[in-house]
Design a protein around this motif. Structure first.
Motif, PDB file in Angstrom:
ATOM      1  N   ILE A 228       0.839  -1.206   0.000  1.00  0.00           N
ATOM      2  CA  ILE A 228       0.000   0.000   0.000  1.00  0.00           C
ATOM      3  C   ILE A 228       0.873   1.254   0.000  1.00  0.00           C
ATOM      4  N   SER A 229       1.808   1.310   0.905  1.00  0.00           N
ATOM      5  CA  SER A 229       2.647   2.509   0.980  1.00  0.00           C
ATOM      6  C   SER A 229       3.877   2.231   1.853  1.00  0.00           C
ATOM      7  N   GLU A 230       4.821   3.151   1.768  1.00  0.00           N
ATOM      8  CA  GLU A 230       5.976   3.141   2.660  1.00  0.00           C
ATOM      9  C   GLU A 230       6.031   4.493   3.353  1.00  0.00           C
ATOM     10  N   GLU A 231       5.901   4.467   4.660  1.00  0.00           N
ATOM     11  CA  GLU A 231       5.942   5.690   5.443  1.00  0.00           C
ATOM     12  C   GLU A 231       7.352   5.868   6.003  1.00  0.00           C
ATOM     13  N   ARG A 232       8.110   6.794   5.388  1.00  0.00           N
ATOM     14  CA  ARG A 232       9.489   7.008   5.833  1.00  0.00           C
ATOM     15  C   ARG A 232       9.828   8.493   5.967  1.00  0.00           C
ATOM     16  N   GLU A 233       8.797   9.306   6.029  1.00  0.00           N
ATOM     17  CA  GLU A 233       9.034  10.746   6.155  1.00  0.00           C
ATOM     18  C   GLU A 233       8.978  11.207   7.603  1.00  0.00           C
ATOM     19  N   LYS A 234       8.710  10.284   8.528  1.00  0.00           N
ATOM     20  CA  LYS A 234       8.653  10.656   9.940  1.00  0.00           C
ATOM     21  C   LYS A 234      10.024  10.480  10.589  1.00  0.00           C
ATOM     22  N   GLU A 235      10.127  10.978  11.787  1.00  0.00           N
ATOM     23  CA  GLU A 235      11.370  10.825  12.530  1.00  0.00           C
ATOM     24  C   GLU A 235      11.475   9.443  13.150  1.00  0.00           C
ATOM     25  N   GLN A 236      10.316   8.878  13.540  1.00  0.00           N
ATOM     26  CA  GLN A 236      10.282   7.565  14.172  1.00  0.00           C
ATOM     27  C   GLN A 236       9.035   6.817  13.725  1.00  0.00           C
ATOM     28  N   GLU A 237       9.004   5.518  14.088  1.00  0.00           N
ATOM     29  CA  GLU A 237       7.852   4.657  13.791  1.00  0.00           C
ATOM     30  C   GLU A 237       7.532   4.620  12.291  1.00  0.00           C
ATOM     31  N   CYS A 238       8.542   4.540  11.454  1.00  0.00           N
ATOM     32  CA  CYS A 238       8.314   4.363  10.023  1.00  0.00           C
ATOM     33  C   CYS A 238       7.951   2.906   9.745  1.00  0.00           C
ATOM     34  N   PHE A 239       7.270   2.657   8.627  1.00  0.00           N
ATOM     35  CA  PHE A 239       6.842   1.288   8.344  1.00  0.00           C
ATOM     36  C   PHE A 239       6.502   1.130   6.865  1.00  0.00           C
ATOM     37  N   TYR A 240       6.495  -0.123   6.427  1.00  0.00           N
ATOM     38  CA  TYR A 240       5.979  -0.528   5.117  1.00  0.00           C
ATOM     39  C   TYR A 240       4.621  -1.172   5.363  1.00  0.00           C
ATOM     40  N   LEU A 241       3.619  -0.758   4.608  1.00  0.00           N
ATOM     41  CA  LEU A 241       2.262  -1.288   4.802  1.00  0.00           C
ATOM     42  C   LEU A 241       1.874  -2.168   3.620  1.00  0.00           C
ATOM     43  N   PHE A 242       1.493  -3.410   3.920  1.00  0.00           N
ATOM     44  CA  PHE A 242       1.042  -4.369   2.917  1.00  0.00           C
ATOM     45  C   PHE A 242      -0.363  -4.845   3.282  1.00  0.00           C
ATOM     46  N   GLU A 243      -1.041  -5.419   2.293  1.00  0.00           N
ATOM     47  CA  GLU A 243      -2.348  -6.014   2.563  1.00  0.00           C
ATOM     48  C   GLU A 243      -2.544  -7.262   1.712  1.00  0.00           C
ATOM     49  N   MET A 244      -3.415  -8.144   2.182  1.00  0.00           N
ATOM     50  CA  MET A 244      -3.764  -9.350   1.453  1.00  0.00           C
ATOM     51  C   MET A 244      -5.104  -9.869   1.981  1.00  0.00           C
TER      52      MET A 244
END
Length: 278
Positions: free
Chosen positions: A158-174
């Protein structure tokens, strides 16, 4: 004579060791929930067991963003993507341009929780970010939604959240049926009454038939229980339908009336007098 026996014994020992090592290597690692073993909740254990049917499947998705980003994401549920590396990588990113691999999340740092029709699987402890997210370790979040009749499908990022200072993550779904709640299989009141009524009718007909045939000695239609009663009831119902549903008045004159003797009078007898013998 002893030398061949000694050689055979040594070979047998080596074969046993080889089989043991192979069995140990073939046993794949599975998910380990974050924290001590004693701190794992019953809910987490139940959810991991619920996900077990997906553990033998592999999922891949390709992402292309212009000419600079071309990645393939490899995912397994509670298993290592490449068990020969022993890196606990449960979700791995491969750069198709240079072949470089990056572990997004590891199965030895797993979190899992669920809702009414979804399960959230989180792999933590991935490779560290470089310039993003303060250099913290990567994390993969996989949202598994309920879809009945499907073991697993539609794995996508779905997305990759890497613009934050902390708690970044890759979001997948199925989608998967393992995330679906158990179906409520109890019968309704109407169904119970219908089954009970049908069972009573079956017992009445079969029991009455056997009694009439074996005890009374009835034959033919007389074997049907209370045959006369049901016959009279059918006649009454037919009469009622005829009375209610007829299309003309009850006392309407018939369209054709035959010629009766009262209309002929005595003229016919007088006409026949000349036929009598003299």
């Amino acid at each position: 004579m002893s030398s061949p026996c000694h050689t055979s014994a040594v070979l047998a020992v080596f074969m046993a060791l080889a089989v043991g090592v192979g069995a140990e290597q073939s046993k794949e690692r599975s998910c380990d929930v974050v924290g001590d073993k004693s701190s794992e909740s019953q809910m987490e254990r139940a959810l991991l067991k619920k996900l077990e049917p997906l553990s033998q499947m592999r999922f891949n998705v390709t992402v292309e963003k212009g000419k600079t980003e071309n990645y393939v994401y490899h995912f397994r549920v509670c298993r290592e993507v490449n068990s020969t590396l022993h890196d606990f990588g449960g979700l791995v990113q491969t750069d198709r341009q240079n072949g470089r691999t990056t572990v997004i999340g590891r199965i030895n740092e797993t979190q899992v929780f669920n809702g009414s029709d979804w399960i959230m699987l989180i792999y933590k402890g991935g490779d560290s970010y470089g310039r993003h997210c303060s250099g913290e370790k990567r994390r993969a979040v996989i949202m598994i939604s309920c879809k009945r009749g499907v073991t697993a499908s539609s794995f996508s990022i779905i997305s990759e959240e890497r613009e934050k200072e902390q708690e970044c993550f890759y979001l997948f779904e199925m989608d998967s049926s393992v995330a679906c709640p158990a179906e409520d299989s109890h019968l309704s009141v109407g169904s119970i009454l219908l089954i009970t009524f049908a069972s009573l009718i079956a017992v009445y007909i079969i029991g009455g038939f056997l009694y009439q045939r074996l005890v009374v000695g009835a034959k033919g239609m007389e074997q049907f229980p209370h045959f006369a009663f049901w016959q009279d009831l059918g006649n009454l119902v037919a009469d009622g339908c005829d009375f209610v549903c007829r299309s003309k008045p009850r006392n309407a004159p018939a369209a054709y009336r035959g010629v009766g003797d009262d209309q002929l009078g005595e003229e016919s007898e007088e006409r026949d007098d000349h036929l009598l013998p003299m």
